[in-house]
Design a protein around this motif. Structure first.
Motif: not given
Length: 149
Positions: A44, A59, A62, A67, A69, A84-85, A88, A92, A101
């Motif tokens: 990270s 995008s 999950t 999140c 992503l 890239h998160v 979040p 998390c 991130f």
């Protein structure tokens, strides 16, 4: 960097390189694990990698947590190297996290330990400036041979 009772100051700072084309992607990498599944090793960084990666695709959320992503790909070879998160999830954010991130898949990048100013010891996160003043040209001046190693 410290988040709550978690300390990351003794972790080594890594240079992250694309496994497919050896492009340097970040000079502020850290070995990490996926918060939602600690069996998954990642890398990270806390600062968006400029002129090294770009967003690709749509995008998504999950399956393990909530999140949001978006995948990132190496600008030199086009391979997906991480994500890239964007948003979040609360689970998390409340976990012991390093505040990074920008995530890189361990099968898509490799790391090289950065050295401190002596050139002998590994640079630790506790000794790294919050924001480094560097341009893309002087990101670390790592030779292609060193990145391929």
């Amino acid at each position: 960097m410290t988040t709550g009772s978690c300390s990351f100051e003794d972790r080594c700072v890594s240079v992250l390189c694309c496994r497919f084309c050896q492009q340097v992607l970040s000079s502020r990498g850290m070995k990490a694990v996926l918060l939602a599944d600690t069996e998954i090793d990642l890398f990270s960084t806390d600062i968006p990698p400029t002129n090294a990666v770009d967003f690709i695709g749509r995008s998504y959320f999950t399956e393990i947590c909530k999140c949001k992503l978006k995948d990132i790909a190496c600008l030199k070879c086009g391979n997906i190297v991480g994500y890239h998160v964007i948003v979040p999830c609360s689970s998390c954010l409340l976990s012991c996290n390093n505040g990074h991130f920008w995530m890189f898949h361990s099968q898509a990048v490799y790391d090289i330990n950065r050295l401190d100013s002596t050139g002998v010891n590994a640079l630790l996160w506790g000794n790294l400036p919050e924001i480094e003043e560097s341009t893309d040209e002087d990101v670390l001046d790592i030779s292609a041979e060193e990145c391929i190693r």
